[in-house]
Design a protein around this motif. Structure first.
Motif, PDB file in Angstrom:
ATOM      1  N   ALA A 197       0.824  -1.207   0.000  1.00 35.44           N
ATOM      2  CA  ALA A 197       0.000   0.000   0.000  1.00 35.44           C
ATOM      3  C   ALA A 197       0.860   1.259   0.000  1.00 35.44           C
ATOM      4  O   ALA A 197       0.490   2.276  -0.601  1.00 35.44           O
ATOM      5  CB  ALA A 197      -0.929  -0.007   1.206  1.00 35.44           C
ATOM      6  N   THR A 235      -7.551  -5.555  -0.996  1.00 34.88           N
ATOM      7  CA  THR A 235      -6.475  -5.745  -0.017  1.00 34.88           C
ATOM      8  C   THR A 235      -6.310  -7.229   0.242  1.00 34.88           C
ATOM      9  O   THR A 235      -7.220  -7.878   0.758  1.00 34.88           O
ATOM     10  CB  THR A 235      -6.785  -5.000   1.290  1.00 34.88           C
ATOM     11  OG1 THR A 235      -6.879  -3.592   1.028  1.00 34.88           O
ATOM     12  CG2 THR A 235      -5.685  -5.242   2.316  1.00 34.88           C
ATOM     13  N   THR A 286     -11.312  -3.593   0.985  1.00 26.73           N
ATOM     14  CA  THR A 286     -10.507  -2.577   1.672  1.00 26.73           C
ATOM     15  C   THR A 286     -11.398  -1.744   2.580  1.00 26.73           C
ATOM     16  O   THR A 286     -12.412  -1.196   2.143  1.00 26.73           O
ATOM     17  CB  THR A 286      -9.808  -1.655   0.659  1.00 26.73           C
ATOM     18  OG1 THR A 286      -8.936  -2.436  -0.169  1.00 26.73           O
ATOM     19  CG2 THR A 286      -8.999  -0.579   1.380  1.00 26.73           C
ATOM     20  N   THR A 335     -12.089   1.472   4.013  1.00 21.51           N
ATOM     21  CA  THR A 335     -11.657   2.820   3.620  1.00 21.51           C
ATOM     22  C   THR A 335     -11.268   3.674   4.826  1.00 21.51           C
ATOM     23  O   THR A 335     -10.398   4.548   4.701  1.00 21.51           O
ATOM     24  CB  THR A 335     -12.749   3.525   2.808  1.00 21.51           C
ATOM     25  OG1 THR A 335     -13.986   3.501   3.526  1.00 21.51           O
ATOM     26  CG2 THR A 335     -12.931   2.849   1.457  1.00 21.51           C
ATOM     27  N   TRP A 376      -7.827   2.712   5.575  1.00 17.32           N
ATOM     28  CA  TRP A 376      -7.002   3.208   4.474  1.00 17.32           C
ATOM     29  C   TRP A 376      -6.640   4.676   4.691  1.00 17.32           C
ATOM     30  O   TRP A 376      -5.477   5.071   4.546  1.00 17.32           O
ATOM     31  CB  TRP A 376      -7.752   3.015   3.165  1.00 17.32           C
ATOM     32  CG  TRP A 376      -7.071   3.560   1.956  1.00 17.32           C
ATOM     33  CD1 TRP A 376      -7.292   4.762   1.353  1.00 17.32           C
ATOM     34  CD2 TRP A 376      -6.042   2.922   1.196  1.00 17.32           C
ATOM     35  NE1 TRP A 376      -6.475   4.916   0.257  1.00 17.32           N
ATOM     36  CE2 TRP A 376      -5.696   3.804   0.135  1.00 17.32           C
ATOM     37  CE3 TRP A 376      -5.387   1.698   1.295  1.00 17.32           C
ATOM     38  CZ2 TRP A 376      -4.717   3.490  -0.811  1.00 17.32           C
ATOM     39  CZ3 TRP A 376      -4.414   1.389   0.358  1.00 17.32           C
ATOM     40  CH2 TRP A 376      -4.085   2.275  -0.682  1.00 17.32           C
ATOM     41  N   VAL A 428      -9.482   4.091  -3.770  1.00 17.88           N
ATOM     42  CA  VAL A 428      -9.970   2.744  -3.470  1.00 17.88           C
ATOM     43  C   VAL A 428     -11.251   2.480  -4.247  1.00 17.88           C
ATOM     44  O   VAL A 428     -12.143   3.327  -4.295  1.00 17.88           O
ATOM     45  CB  VAL A 428     -10.243   2.574  -1.960  1.00 17.88           C
ATOM     46  CG1 VAL A 428     -10.827   1.180  -1.670  1.00 17.88           C
ATOM     47  CG2 VAL A 428      -8.980   2.799  -1.149  1.00 17.88           C
TER      48      VAL A 428
END
Length: 364
Positions: free
Chosen positions: A118, A137, A329, A331, A334, A357
C-alpha cells in the motif's frame, strides 16, 4: 544512509520445475524511468508462468516476486488449482524487478493488474499523481519479519538503538515499515543503521558473524531460518508497534478498470476462491499437495515450514480469522494509513485518499 552490503554466495533459494509445462512470457519493455516508490526487488527478469488451457481470455498479472515464495501462494494456487481457468482466464504471471517496475509496466498498459505494498501506491499517488487504484487488499497485517539471533535479542524498541538492521532495498516498503515501527514506538529511526542485504536464509550468516544485528525477510524465509539455523529467531514488527500502512493490495489504473473491468473482476474472484480454499484446508495438506504438483522450492518442499507459512498467510489474508470480507478494503483504515505516512513525512499533499480505493470489482 542505507549502505550496500555483501551477501553470501548461494543466497538464492533453490527452485525446480518452475510451473512444469507452462509457457514463457517475455517481459515487455516499459517506457520511461522507474517510479520513485520503491519496494523489495524480485529476482525474476521477465520469467513467467501460465495457467489455464489457453481457451480463455488472455490475462497478464504483474508480480514483483518470482513464484518461489509462499507469499505468492494465492496466485500460485490460482494457477495450479485451476481457479483462474474456472473464471475464464488464461492467466500469465509476468515477473518484474520490484514494485517500481511493476507500477511502471502497469501504467504503460502492458498488463492491467499488479500486487504491491500500500505504501507504494500512496507514494505514487502523492509524488507522481499517477492514476493508480486499489481494487483489493490481500494482506491486512505486516507480512515482513525481522530475523535475529537469540544471543542478541530484538524484542523491545530499545533493543534496536545503535543496531544495524538489513533491509532488502533502500527506500523500499520494508525499510519504511521498520522506520514507522521505530517511530511509532518512540525510537528515532536515525538511531538504527540500515544496510541492504539479500532477503534469503543465507543472510543469517551475517547475523551470526556480527555484521548485522538482524535483517528483514518474508515469513517463509524467516520460518526457514528459525527451523534450520541454530539460534535463529523471529520478530513480528507488529509486536513492537502497529504500522497501519503495511498492507499489500491489488492495483490497477482508472483506464484499465474501464477497458478490462470484467477480467479484473474474474481475476479477483478467482483469488478470493483460492484463498478461501486455503482457509478451509485446516491442516493445509491439500493446498501443499496441489502446489507441489506444479512447483518446487525450499520452503514449499519443507514439511515443517510450508504449513506454518500457510497458517501465517491465512492470518494475514483474513485479519486473523475474519474471512467474511476477503479482499475488501476498509476505507476508514485506508485513510488512517495515509495519514500515518503523512505524519511520518514519507508523503505529503494527499487529497481525497478514499477515491484511490474501488471495492466495486469485488461485488458478486
Amino acid at each position: 544512509m542505507v549502505n550496500e552490503l555483501w551477501s553470501p554466495p548461494g543466497a538464492n533459494l533453490s527452485r525446480a520445475g518452475f510451473l512444469r509445462g507452462s509457457g514463457l512470457l517475455l517481459a515487455a519493455a516499459a517506457g520511461g524511468g522507474l517510479l520513485g516508490a520503491c519496494a523489495e526487488p524480485g529476482s525474476g527478469q521477465g520469467q513467467a508462468a501460465a495457467g489455464g488451457d489457453g481457451e480463455g481470455t488472455d490475462f497478464t498479472f504483474l508480480s514483483y516476486l518470482t513464484l518461489d515464495t509462499l507469499s505468492m501462494s494465492p496466485e500460485m494456487l490460482g494457477l495450479a488449482g485451476g481457479y483462474f481457468a474456472d473464471h475464464g482466464l488464461n492467466t500469465e504471471v509476468q515477473v518484474v524487478r520490484g514494485s517500481p517496475q511493476a507500477l511502471q509496466t502497469l501504467l504503460s498498459g502492458v498488463a492491467p493488474l499488479t500486487r504491491v505494498g500500500a505504501i507504494d501506491l500512496m507514494t505514487a499517488r502523492t509524488e507522481q499523481d499517477q492514476p493508480l487504484v486499489n481494487v483489493g487488499t490481500i494482506v491486512r497485517r505486516p507480512s515482513i519479519r525481522i530475523i535475529y539471533s537469540q544471543d542478541r535479542p530484538l524484542a523491545a524498541p530499545e533493543d534496536f538503538v545503535g543496531k544495524t538492521i538489513g533491509v532488502p532495498s533502500e527506500g523500499g516498503t520494508s525499510e519504511k515499515t521498520l522506520m514507522l515501527m521505530l517511530q511509532n514506538s518512540g525510537i528515532d529511526p536515525e538511531q538504527v543503521t540500515r544496510q541492504v542485504v539479500a532477503q534469503t536464509p543465507a543472510s543469517f550468516e551475517m547475523v551470526r558473524r556480527g555484521q548485522l544485528d538482524g535483517y528483514m525477510g518474508s515469513i517463509d524465509i524467516a520460518l526457514m531460518v528459525e527451523s534450520t539455523q541454530e539460534g535463529g529467531a523471529i520478530l513480528n514488527p507488529a509486536d513492537i508497534a502497529a504500522v497501519k500502512a503495511d498492507t499489500q493490495i491489488y492495483v490497477t489504473t482508472e483506464e484499465a478498470i474501464e477497458q478490462h473491468g470484467d477480467d479484473l473482476r474474474s481475476y479477483l474472484a478467482a483469488i478470493r476462491e483460492a484463498v478461501t480454499s486455503i482457509v478451509e484446508d485446516s491442516d493445509r495438506s491439500r493446498t501443499i499437495e496441489t502446489l507441489r504438483g506444479e512447483y518446487s522450492f525450499a520452503t514449499l518442499d519443507d514439511d515443517e515450514v510450508a504449513p506454518r507459512a500457510l497458517d501465517e498467510g491465512v492470518a494475514l489474508w483474513t485479519d486473523d480469522g475474519n474471512a467474511d470480507e476477503l479482499l475488501v478494503t476498509d476505507t476508514d483504515l485506508w485513510v488512517e494509513a495515509v495519514a500515518e505516512l503523512e505524519e511520518a513525512g514519507f508523503i505529503s499533499g494527499a487529497e481525497d485518499p478514499e477515491s484511490w480505493v474501488d471495492n466495486s470489482l469485488l461485488e458478486q
